[in-house]
Design an enzyme around this catalytic site. Structure first.
Site, PDB file in Angstrom:
ATOM      1  N   GLU A   1       0.816  -1.210   0.000  1.00 45.41           N
ATOM      2  CA  GLU A   1       0.000   0.000   0.000  1.00 45.41           C
ATOM      3  C   GLU A   1       0.851   1.263   0.000  1.00 45.41           C
ATOM      4  O   GLU A   1       0.512   2.250  -0.660  1.00 45.41           O
ATOM      5  CB  GLU A   1      -0.965   0.002   1.188  1.00 45.41           C
ATOM      6  CG  GLU A   1      -2.156  -0.941   1.022  1.00 45.41           C
ATOM      7  CD  GLU A   1      -1.861  -2.407   1.323  1.00 45.41           C
ATOM      8  OE1 GLU A   1      -0.721  -2.720   1.728  1.00 45.41           O
ATOM      9  OE2 GLU A   1      -2.770  -3.240   1.147  1.00 45.41           O
TER      10      GLU A   1
ATOM     11  N   HIS B   1     -10.870  -5.334  10.298  1.00 39.26           N
ATOM     12  CA  HIS B   1     -11.560  -5.281   9.000  1.00 39.26           C
ATOM     13  C   HIS B   1     -12.958  -4.678   9.103  1.00 39.26           C
ATOM     14  O   HIS B   1     -13.801  -4.944   8.243  1.00 39.26           O
ATOM     15  CB  HIS B   1     -11.705  -6.686   8.405  1.00 39.26           C
ATOM     16  CG  HIS B   1     -10.423  -7.309   7.932  1.00 39.26           C
ATOM     17  ND1 HIS B   1      -9.486  -7.829   8.784  1.00 39.26           N
ATOM     18  CD2 HIS B   1      -9.924  -7.503   6.686  1.00 39.26           C
ATOM     19  CE1 HIS B   1      -8.476  -8.322   8.086  1.00 39.26           C
ATOM     20  NE2 HIS B   1      -8.716  -8.139   6.803  1.00 39.26           N
TER      21      HIS B   1
HETATM   22  C1  LIG Z   1      -2.226  -4.640   4.247  1.00 40.23           C
HETATM   23  C2  LIG Z   1      -3.281  -5.506   3.647  1.00 40.23           C
HETATM   24  N1  LIG Z   1      -3.602  -5.339   2.352  1.00 40.23           N
HETATM   25  C3  LIG Z   1      -4.536  -6.104   1.774  1.00 40.23           C
HETATM   26  C4  LIG Z   1      -5.194  -7.067   2.497  1.00 40.23           C
HETATM   27  C5  LIG Z   1      -6.305  -7.883   1.872  1.00 40.23           C
HETATM   28  N2  LIG Z   1      -5.860  -9.240   1.596  1.00 40.23           N
HETATM   29  C6  LIG Z   1      -6.147 -10.244   2.443  1.00 40.23           C
HETATM   30  S1  LIG Z   1      -5.494 -11.683   1.943  1.00 40.23           S
HETATM   31  C7  LIG Z   1      -4.821 -10.977   0.574  1.00 40.23           C
HETATM   32  C8  LIG Z   1      -4.020 -11.797  -0.372  1.00 40.23           C
HETATM   33  C9  LIG Z   1      -2.872 -12.402   0.312  1.00 40.23           C
HETATM   34  O1  LIG Z   1      -2.188 -13.237  -0.553  1.00 40.23           O
HETATM   35  P1  LIG Z   1      -1.036 -14.154  -0.007  1.00 40.23           P
HETATM   36  O2  LIG Z   1      -0.132 -13.352   0.860  1.00 40.23           O
HETATM   37  O3  LIG Z   1      -0.434 -14.836  -1.156  1.00 40.23           O
HETATM   38  O4  LIG Z   1      -1.778 -15.170   0.962  1.00 40.23           O
HETATM   39  P2  LIG Z   1      -2.874 -16.258   0.575  1.00 40.23           P
HETATM   40  O5  LIG Z   1      -4.190 -15.595   0.729  1.00 40.23           O
HETATM   41  O6  LIG Z   1      -2.623 -16.724  -0.793  1.00 40.23           O
HETATM   42  O7  LIG Z   1      -2.712 -17.322   1.605  1.00 40.23           O
HETATM   43  C10 LIG Z   1      -5.121  -9.617   0.523  1.00 40.23           C
HETATM   44  C11 LIG Z   1      -4.706  -8.700  -0.541  1.00 40.23           C
HETATM   45  C12 LIG Z   1      -4.848  -7.200   3.856  1.00 40.23           C
HETATM   46  N3  LIG Z   1      -5.458  -8.102   4.645  1.00 40.23           N
HETATM   47  N4  LIG Z   1      -3.890  -6.430   4.398  1.00 40.23           N
END
Ligand SMILES: Cc1ncc(C[n+]2csc(CCOP(=O)(O)OP(=O)(O)O)c2C)c(N)n1
Ligand SMILES: [Mg+2]
Lengths: 341, 360
Positions: free
Chosen positions: A69, A138
């Site tokens: 971000e 959230h």
């Molecule tokens: C700072 C922040 N940005 C965005 C999100 C929203 N978000 C939750 S899970 C996710 C994807 C995460 O991907 P990854 O790290 O590959 O984990 P996975 O879900 O594949 O286990 C996002 C963008 C968040 N929780 N926190």
């Protein structure tokens, strides 16, 4: 709202459709408008904020970005200072902490700190709000946090009609605008909206000015000032109290910065009673500010004051506890009754 | 049945005994069954049409089916006093770390006797008994794991901090800054990247320069290892070295593990961004099947595997039944747990001094 339009508009849209329509129109008209965020391309925004835009505008202008971000919001600040019109999305407003410096110290301050030599014509969109048990990281609105630091306009639509006009205005504004849309109002299939946010929406483009609160319901007895989801909860409370003979006026702020003090004062001059309602933490926030603006102007204008907000605790996960802390129609009714002589 | 120390498995040397392999298997099956059962429980009351705010399990739910090897392969090298932080997809890691399954399940169901009295929920599990914590903000669980390593270092203890994160989190400042901090001070920390190819709808190649997340280690002068196969034995091998290095005061390591996402990002995810072929490919590459095959080749019979599975199933069932029996919190419980000390702090009396010079 709709009564200001000369021709009757039949076409109804969800709040997300209305937002997207404004963004698409601005993107068609101005090549320098583009959208960045996580899952805004193929997914169309987790809360449908960019639904369908990828197909029309492609990946260059509807950009999925790394989960960083600070980097992409900061890049939006930089691109805006170059004269582009970026829109950057925070998937949940709660994540602003990760990019706080870019928002608070760069986006919000560069215009002033440059003595007006540069400006930052960007929009920061962010999903806000609770009511679906997503817990403390959230579920926040952070209205007060965003409105607190000078230098960004803060916009919170409560209906599709407002969402479209405010979005047009936000993108055209030469200053940074935080556009905070409530998840519960978007009209997403898996997060059913209350009745109300889905409204008639003119097909043509139109702008709604900032700092212009909207009287969503006229009433003579009590003024309720609120925004976002709580406009609908206040309207519900007003309908119920009408049966008890209490006539409630509901003011939808629509923007926190600038704040339309005049509409609030006019209403309070009429009713003499003020209930400020929001979905942010109670202390040092929107409700305190609204009441102060009225009281510091004319302490005698108001006979009774109440406020309804989230108590000063993080938002709990389990349903009974979340329901306890997020104000509902009954909490608002109770506060309104408490202002009765 | 062989129980030797050095066996050739999947083309590399491992020092895992058959007994250990069975224990891996049990944890992995437990984690898988847990997610499958939670999926069922979660959907109850939310359909038709899927309403996230209805049903018996509140909120969002991110399940980790297909990622068990990473959690189990790493956590088997950890002790209770080692700290693990997990991201928004934490159940498999919690199970592997030995988090109390009943109280964790009660937390997910939002019950009073849950790990966090129903305040945190599934993305925010805290079990101090086994030093486990989570954060739902991407990569923000990483710095606290470094803090655990820092604590061990300051106290001259040999425990370690382990941070789990998704491959989508490797571009987040909290991760990159933590790599540097841990490396500069040679802290006893291990960073585990679970690469399931996806960050919600964003494939890795769209959002990361390097397709090998372990290369993030290079710029911070620490070892980085990518475990290219979704194989608990391979993970265990890599983790044994990394955890050992950390324990012995030789600094941090990054490990990336290829895992698979067998389900949507969250429950209710339509996954329209993801091809059928990709979904199918992820389901076909099953680390549990792989381990079962390895166990069979070591003479463990199907009956034994079935016994282990049944044990896992009944443990999960028991936890779910227990959780559903637990009382829901009272609305007023929302106001508890804000402070450890009363609002005025550790004292409620003013100090008693006469300060000179106040009058001039
Ligand atoms: C700072 C922040 N940005 C965005 C999100 C929203 N978000 C939750 S899970 C996710 C994807 C995460 O991907 P990854 O790290 O590959 O984990 P996975 O879900 O594949 O286990 C996002 C963008 C968040 N929780 N926190
Ligand atoms: Mg991932």
């Amino acid at each position: 709202m709709a009564q200001q339009q000369r021709q009757t508009v039949e076409r109804t849209r969800t709040m997300s459709d209305a937002m997207v329509e404004a963004i698409a129109t601005e993107m068609r008209e101005n090549e320098e408008v583009f959208y960045m965020g996580e899952d805004v391309a193929d997914y169309g925004g987790i809360f449908d904020s960019t639904e369908g835009l990828l197909e029309e505008f492609g990946r260059d202008r509807i950009m999925d970005v790394p989960i960083s971000e600070t980097s992409y919001i900061g890049a939006a600040v930089g691109a805006a200072q170059e004269g582009m019109r970026p829109i950057a999305e925070l998937m949940f407003v709660d994540f602003f902490g990760v990019a706080m410096d870019q928002i608070y110290n760069q986006m919000a301050k560069n215009t002033y700190m440059s003595g007006g030599a540069v400006n930052v014509p960007m929009v920061l969109t962010a999903a806000v709000g609770g009511t679906y048990n997503d817990a403390a990281q959230h579920s926040q609105t952070l209205y007060g946090t965003f409105a607190h630091v000078p230098g960004m306009k803060v916009v919170v639509p409560s209906t599709a009609y407002d969402a479209k006009g405010l979005m047009h205005n936000a993108i055209r504004d030469d200053d940074p605008v935080a556009y905070m849309f409530h998840k519960r109002l978007m009209g997403i299939g898996w997060l059913p909206a209350p009745d109300g946010p889905k409204t008639a929406v003119p097909e043509t483009e139109y702008t709604i000015p900032f700092g212009s609160a909207d009287v969503k319901r006229e009433g003579d007895d009590v003024t309720v000032v609120t925004l976002g989801l709580h406009v609908h909860r206040a309207l519900d409370a007003a309908e119920r109290l009408a049966e008890e003979g209490i006539d409630v006026e509901v003011i939808d702020l629509r923007s926190l910065v600038p704040l339309d003090e005049e509409t609030i004062r006019e209403s309070v001059d009429k009713t003499g009673r003020l209930v400020a309602v929001d979905e942010d933490y109670q202390s040092f926030g929107v409700t305190g500010e609204v009441i102060t603006r009225v009281v510091e102007d004319d302490p005698g204008s108001v006979e009774a004051v109440e406020r309804v907000a989230i108590p000063d605790i993080p938002i709990p996960y389990a349903r009974p506890m979340e329901n306890e802390v997020v104000p509902d129609s009954e909490d608002i009714q109770e506060a309104i009754r408490a202002t009765e002589p | 049945m062989s129980d030797s120390n050095q066996q050739r498995l999947g083309g590399f040397m491992t020092s895992v005994s058959t007994t250990q392999m069975k224990s891996f298997y049990e944890d992995m099956v437990t984690a898988r069954v847990y997610e499958e059962r939670l999926q069922e429980e979660y959907m109850e009351g939310k359909t038709p049409g899927f309403d996230i705010s209805a049903g018996q399990i509140p909120g969002e739910l991110h399940l980790a089916a297909g990622q068990e090897a990473a959690a189990v392969g790493v956590c088997h090298h950890l002790r209770d006093e080692d700290t693990v932080t997990a991201p928004h997809r934490p159940h498999h890691i919690a199970i592997a770390k030995g988090v109390d399954l009943k109280r964790m399940t009660a937390e997910i169901f939002g019950r009073e006797t849950g790990l966090s009295s129903g305040k945190g929920g599934h993305m925010h599990l805290f079990d101090p008994d086994v030093n486990f914590a989570c954060s739902g903000i991407i990569a923000e669980g990483v710095p606290p794991a470094v803090g655990a390593g820092l604590t061990a270092q300051k106290r001259n203890e040999d425990s370690v901090g382990v941070a789990f994160l998704g491959e989508g989190a490797i571009s987040q400042g909290a991760f990159l800054e933590s790599l540097n901090f841990a490396s500069v001070h040679d802290m006893p920390v291990v960073f585990i990247i679970e690469d399931n190819d996806w960050a919600i709808s964003m494939p890795k190649e769209r959002v990361a320069d390097s397709q090998d997340g372990s290369r993030r280690a290079d710029g911070f002068d620490m070892p980085g290892i990518r475990v290219d196969q979704d194989d608990v034995l391979a993970v265990s091998e890599a983790a044994r070295e990394a955890v050992g290095r950390a324990r012995d005061g030789n600094g941090p390591t990054v490990i990336e593990v290829q895992v698979h996402r067998r389900m949507g990002h969250f429950m209710g995810d339509p996954e329209t961004y993801r091809s059928e072929a990709d979904q199918e490919a992820h389901r076909r590459r099953d680390s549990i099947e792989r381990l079962a095959a390895d166990l069979r080749s070591h003479g463990v019979d199907d009956e034994t595997l079935a016994e282990i599975r049944e044990r896992a199933e009944s443990r999960v069932e028991e936890a779910i039944e227990w959780a559903k029996d637990q009382p829901k919190p009272d609305p007023e419980d929302a106001y508890d747990d804000m402070w450890v000390n009363p609002p005025s702090g550790v004292t409620d009396t003013e100090p008693n001094f006469d300060l000179a010079g106040g009058d001039d």
